[in-house]
Motif scaffolding. Structure first.
Motif, mmCIF file in Angstrom:
data_model
loop_
_atom_site.group_PDB
_atom_site.id
_atom_site.type_symbol
_atom_site.label_atom_id
_atom_site.label_comp_id
_atom_site.label_asym_id
_atom_site.label_seq_id
_atom_site.Cartn_x
_atom_site.Cartn_y
_atom_site.Cartn_z
ATOM 1 N N LEU A 200 21.854 -0.634 8.018
ATOM 2 C CA LEU A 200 21.806 0.468 8.976
ATOM 3 C C LEU A 200 22.721 0.211 10.167
ATOM 4 O O LEU A 200 23.124 1.137 10.849
ATOM 5 C CB LEU A 200 20.377 0.680 9.470
ATOM 6 N N LEU B 209 25.662 -1.210 9.943
ATOM 7 C CA LEU B 209 27.072 -1.254 9.564
ATOM 8 C C LEU B 209 27.732 0.100 9.792
ATOM 9 O O LEU B 209 27.111 1.139 9.621
ATOM 10 C CB LEU B 209 27.214 -1.616 8.082
ATOM 11 N N PRO B 210 29.010 0.079 10.153
ATOM 12 C CA PRO B 210 29.720 1.328 10.356
ATOM 13 C C PRO B 210 30.109 2.025 9.043
ATOM 14 O O PRO B 210 30.565 3.151 9.059
ATOM 15 C CB PRO B 210 30.975 0.902 11.123
ATOM 16 N N GLU C 111 29.017 3.480 5.264
ATOM 17 C CA GLU C 111 27.827 3.945 4.570
ATOM 18 C C GLU C 111 27.412 2.940 3.506
ATOM 19 O O GLU C 111 28.187 2.609 2.606
ATOM 20 C CB GLU C 111 28.134 5.280 3.916
ATOM 21 N N GLU D 36 24.416 1.638 0.790
ATOM 22 C CA GLU D 36 23.187 1.943 0.067
ATOM 23 C C GLU D 36 22.568 0.620 -0.367
ATOM 24 O O GLU D 36 23.267 -0.270 -0.831
ATOM 25 C CB GLU D 36 23.533 2.786 -1.149
ATOM 26 N N ARG E 239 32.358 3.095 1.172
ATOM 27 C CA ARG E 239 31.014 3.071 0.632
ATOM 28 C C ARG E 239 30.701 1.688 0.061
ATOM 29 O O ARG E 239 31.526 1.098 -0.626
ATOM 30 C CB ARG E 239 30.883 4.108 -0.466
ATOM 31 N N HIS F 217 27.528 -0.747 -1.809
ATOM 32 C CA HIS F 217 26.209 -0.744 -2.437
ATOM 33 C C HIS F 217 25.722 -2.184 -2.571
ATOM 34 O O HIS F 217 26.404 -3.013 -3.144
ATOM 35 C CB HIS F 217 26.276 -0.078 -3.814
ATOM 36 N N SER G 63 23.931 -8.445 -5.477
ATOM 37 C CA SER G 63 25.332 -8.075 -5.656
ATOM 38 C C SER G 63 25.716 -7.055 -4.596
ATOM 39 O O SER G 63 24.921 -6.202 -4.211
ATOM 40 C CB SER G 63 25.570 -7.514 -7.052
ATOM 41 N N THR H 68 28.759 -4.395 -3.849
ATOM 42 C CA THR H 68 29.927 -3.730 -4.425
ATOM 43 C C THR H 68 30.516 -2.781 -3.401
ATOM 44 O O THR H 68 29.771 -2.050 -2.751
ATOM 45 C CB THR H 68 29.504 -2.912 -5.662
ATOM 46 N N THR I 260 33.237 -6.642 -6.413
ATOM 47 C CA THR I 260 31.822 -6.978 -6.539
ATOM 48 C C THR I 260 31.641 -8.464 -6.265
ATOM 49 O O THR I 260 32.296 -9.293 -6.883
ATOM 50 C CB THR I 260 31.293 -6.674 -7.946
ATOM 51 N N ARG J 168 27.188 4.499 14.771
ATOM 52 C CA ARG J 168 27.362 4.745 13.337
ATOM 53 C C ARG J 168 28.017 6.101 13.107
ATOM 54 O O ARG J 168 28.904 6.239 12.285
ATOM 55 C CB ARG J 168 26.013 4.759 12.622
ATOM 56 N N GLN K 104 31.791 6.664 13.704
ATOM 57 C CA GLN K 104 32.719 6.262 12.649
ATOM 58 C C GLN K 104 32.909 7.406 11.664
ATOM 59 O O GLN K 104 33.961 7.559 11.075
ATOM 60 C CB GLN K 104 32.146 5.070 11.866
ATOM 61 N N GLY L 223 23.590 10.565 8.432
ATOM 62 C CA GLY L 223 24.572 9.804 7.669
ATOM 63 C C GLY L 223 23.914 8.807 6.747
ATOM 64 O O GLY L 223 24.467 8.410 5.740
ATOM 65 N N GLN L 224 22.680 8.397 7.103
ATOM 66 C CA GLN L 224 22.016 7.379 6.304
ATOM 67 C C GLN L 224 21.063 7.953 5.278
ATOM 68 O O GLN L 224 20.883 7.398 4.218
ATOM 69 C CB GLN L 224 21.220 6.453 7.224
ATOM 70 N N ARG M 148 22.102 11.296 0.861
ATOM 71 C CA ARG M 148 23.055 10.527 0.065
ATOM 72 C C ARG M 148 23.576 11.363 -1.082
ATOM 73 O O ARG M 148 22.819 11.997 -1.785
ATOM 74 C CB ARG M 148 22.354 9.322 -0.543
ATOM 75 N N ARG M 149 24.875 11.279 -1.222
ATOM 76 C CA ARG M 149 25.419 11.811 -2.470
ATOM 77 C C ARG M 149 25.261 10.697 -3.487
ATOM 78 O O ARG M 149 25.325 9.530 -3.136
ATOM 79 C CB ARG M 149 26.896 12.159 -2.285
ATOM 80 N N SER N 89 26.095 7.903 -5.895
ATOM 81 C CA SER N 89 27.304 7.080 -5.909
ATOM 82 C C SER N 89 27.315 6.261 -7.184
ATOM 83 O O SER N 89 27.212 5.054 -7.164
ATOM 84 C CB SER N 89 27.329 6.169 -4.702
ATOM 85 N N HIS O 256 29.612 5.642 -9.286
ATOM 86 C CA HIS O 256 30.737 4.739 -9.560
ATOM 87 C C HIS O 256 30.579 3.399 -8.856
ATOM 88 O O HIS O 256 31.322 2.473 -9.092
ATOM 89 C CB HIS O 256 32.051 5.388 -9.134
ATOM 90 N N LEU O 257 29.611 3.315 -7.988
ATOM 91 C CA LEU O 257 29.431 2.062 -7.259
ATOM 92 C C LEU O 257 28.384 1.167 -7.879
ATOM 93 O O LEU O 257 28.190 0.052 -7.459
ATOM 94 C CB LEU O 257 29.016 2.370 -5.828
ATOM 95 N N ARG O 258 27.690 1.699 -8.851
ATOM 96 C CA ARG O 258 26.642 0.857 -9.444
ATOM 97 C C ARG O 258 27.291 -0.352 -10.106
ATOM 98 O O ARG O 258 28.154 -0.193 -10.941
ATOM 99 C CB ARG O 258 25.881 1.649 -10.502
ATOM 100 N N PRO O 259 26.864 -1.552 -9.740
ATOM 101 C CA PRO O 259 27.459 -2.711 -10.391
ATOM 102 C C PRO O 259 26.998 -2.798 -11.842
ATOM 103 O O PRO O 259 25.930 -2.320 -12.177
ATOM 104 C CB PRO O 259 26.918 -3.876 -9.588
#
Lengths: 421, 227
Positions: free
Chosen positions: A311, A313-314, A316, A318, A354, A356, A369, A371, A411, B141, B144, B215-216, B219-220, B222, B224-227
């Motif tokens: 929270l 961090l500048p 976003e 998740e 972004r 995660h 992890s 990413t 990652t 936050r 930014q 902003g927090q 959420r859309r 994401s 593509h970010l899932r490891p």
């Protein structure tokens, strides 16, 4: 079901054949090379040839370790002692390298393995292939070719003496039995071959222990250094920060005491100053505490501490957490600061918009992890932030892996073995 | 006004009791552990609870949890939470039910007795008192992400004070302008940020806080970010 059986038996046969071919060619050649270059050490030529040949041997053995894991799920850890990072170049370095390699007990075991591989290993690798192919011959016999084979009397196919169409069919029955056996046992036979290799290619218990001791010594040094540095930092921060402010406040209060009757207006001004510096001292102490052990970590544990960190961090961020309990305080703290450093790196250098972070605990491993969708190319050089994190995790037998292709995503994965309470 | 107070350190507990009594509050109970707090909140029905986040016996966020539990049993029970550190995470949990009557302040704010007592009164009246530090974290936050809906510096200043939960009158005296000027600023702010206008002070605060927090929370996916 039966198709997969046949496929895996066939695969084991083909692989066994390949291993057999390797054993009778590469293993023999390598063994010869090694022995020759060792023999030439007194002459001097060997000094140059030996490291090269041994390096070749190591990569060959390493390839075989990989195959063992890939083909039969037999994990064979690499037993070699790590080479020191500060090896000199030139002739002296060459001699040193040669000596180090020869002193390593794994080298002798590699040589021994070559010998075993070209004999027992070769036979055990051929077995699955033979079992798979041998029944084909019985089919060939039954197809009428027994006439060609039996001109000089009966032809023995296994226990069956073939001299007529009837006996040829009997041979087929035996052949089918062998085939059934190969379906059943081929993968196991290949595994047995690798198990034989493992007995020489893997580290002995002694080697494993020696390496463990080395690792513990190293990580203990790191831990001691890190905690000493940490204590120095805390001492300095307290000395120059909160302590100095409290001294100033005390002086102010003394002045106020003297002024309170003579010059109440001035005393009031000083009082306001004293209050301001006590507030500043508190802010400094708060930041210091956050650096030692963040309050959220103490109150809520790792998952929420990482959430609270995200929270701030500048970028976003998740956070997904899946923890059934809390890890021990030292592990939590190490993991938290490692994650913090990785997140800070991601924010500073990746250009990501972004991030995660995923915190999990599965089969006795805390896995975290991080990413980001930034530009990738994170460096993992000595002295970089990442190697510092790795050292910090090393104390807990933790490891860190980075995957950061140019163009991203990056990652960073951390694993620490620990139990949850 | 009747207060239940929970603080484990004797010096601070004693100081708070003295201060609140000096300002005419009635202290129903000053307790030092989580279970005692739960009991006091259930039995004494105070007008406002002043609670330290970290309480024995667990020394975790027991005070916060007790306060949240009491508010579930009695929605809108005014609670002012004090802590040595402020976290957006906790602020969000406190504000989650949207009932108002919530305060979340650093312990240092007690230095300024007038301001602190004003915060207690505001919370007791069903308003909000958010620590400036929480607000500035939220703002930094958002800064930014996007320019805050094109607010002027003055409007930003007003918005910060609104987010802390201050009334128009308090903002006016703080910025040395008329209350009408503040009202104009706030209606501009709400128009620029696309927030629902409401006469209820507390709804107004929560709307601004929700905006800052957006902003927090929204959420859309994401994938593509899932490891």
């Amino acid at each position: 079901m039966i198709v997969t059986r046949i496929r895996s038996a066939f695969l084991a046969g083909v692989r066994g054949l390949a291993l057999m071919l390797m054993a009778v060619t590469a293993s023999v050649v390598l063994f010869t090379f090694t022995v020759v270059s060792l023999a030439l050490i007194p002459v001097g030529i060997g000094l140059f040839a030996t490291p090269a040949v041994l390096t070749l041997l190591r990569s060959y053995a390493g390839r075989r370790r990989l195959l063992a894991a890939e083909w039969s799920d037999v994990p064979v850890p690499s037993p070699y002692r790590p080479m020191p990072a500060d090896l000199r170049g030139g002739f002296v370095g060459q001699v040193e390298r040669c000596a180090l390699m020869l002193k390593d007990p794994a080298t002798g075991r590699d040589l021994l393995w070559l010998l075993v591989d070209m004999t027992a290993g070769c036979v055990s690798a051929l077995l699955p292939a033979a079992l798979f192919l041998y029944p084909v011959e019985s089919l060939v016999l039954a197809a009428g070719l027994w006439r060609l084979f039996t001109e000089g009397g009966a032809y023995w196919y296994g226990p069956v003496a073939v001299h007529s169409q009837g006996t040829a069919l009997l041979a087929v029955v035996f052949g089918l039995a062998v085939f059934a056996g190969s379906l059943r046992f081929n993968p196991a036979l290949l595994r047995a071959h690798f198990a034989l290799s493992r007995s020489l290619l893997g580290p002995t218990r002694e080697m494993t222990l020696a390496r463990r001791v080395d690792r513990l010594t190293e990580t203990r040094h790191d831990a001691v250094d890190a905690s000493a540095a940490e204590l120095r930092r805390i001492e300095r921060d307290l000395h120059d920060g909160a302590q100095a402010r409290l001294v100033a406040m005390g002086m102010n209060l003394g002045t106020i005491e003297a002024l309170v009757e003579k010059d109440p207006a001035q005393a009031k001004k000083l009082l306001a100053m004293a209050r301001a510096s006590s507030a500043e001292a508190l802010t400094e102490l708060r930041d210091l505490v956050r650096g030692i052990h963040p309050p959220v970590l103490a109150e809520r544990g790792l998952g929420d501490a990482v959430r609270a960190l995200a929270l701030r961090l500048p970028v976003e961020t998740e956070v997904t957490v899946n923890l059934a309990g809390r890890a021990g305080a030292p592990v939590e703290s190490a993991a938290y600061f490692a994650v913090g450093e990785v997140l800070t790196n991601a924010v500073k250098h990746s250009g990501a918009d972004r991030i995660h972070a995923d915190v999990q605990h599965t089969d006795g491993m805390l896995r975290i992890s991080v990413t980001d969708n930034g530009q990738g190319g994170a460096a993992f050089a000595a002295g970089s932030g990442l190697s510092g994190i790795e050292r910090r995790l090393g104390t807990f037998d933790g490891v860190l892996a980075v995957s950061s292709p140019a163009g991203g995503p990056t990652t960073v994965t951390m694993e620490i073995p620990c139990a949850l309470s | 006004m009747r207060v239940v107070l929970a603080e484990d350190l004797f010096l601070l507990r004693d100081g708070l009791v003295r201060m609140l009594e000096a300002f005419g509050f009635e202290i129903l109970a000053a307790v030092e552990t989580g279970p005692q707090l739960s009991r006091a909140l259930a039995e004494l029905e105070p007008d406002v609870a002043v609670v330290d986040v970290r309480l024995p016996p667990s020394h975790t966020d027991e005070g916060l949890q007790c306060a949240l539990k009491a508010r579930r049993a009695r929605p809108g029970l005014p609670v002012l939470v004090l802590s040595q550190h402020v976290e957006q995470l906790y602020a969000r949990e406190l504000l989650a039910d949207g009932n108002g009557g919530i305060g979340y302040l650093l312990k240092d704010r007690v230095f300024d007795a007038e301001q602190f007592v004003d915060a207690v009164r505001r919370v007791a009246a069903g308003g909000t008192a958010m620590d400036p530090q929480v607000i500035s974290q939220l703002l930094s936050r958002r800064a930014q992400d996007e320019p805050m809906g094109g607010l002027t510096p003055r409007e930003r200043e007003v918005m910060e004070l609104v987010a802390q939960g201050r009334s128009n009158a308090a903002i006016a005296s703080r910025l040395v302008v008329t209350e009408r000027a503040v009202a104009k600023h706030t209606s501009n702010i709400f128009a620029k940020l696309g927030l629902p206008v409401s006469d209820d002070d507390n709804r107004r605060v929560l709307a601004v806080l929700a905006y800052l927090d957006r902003g927090q929370t929204i959420r859309r996916p994401s994938s593509h970010l899932r490891p």
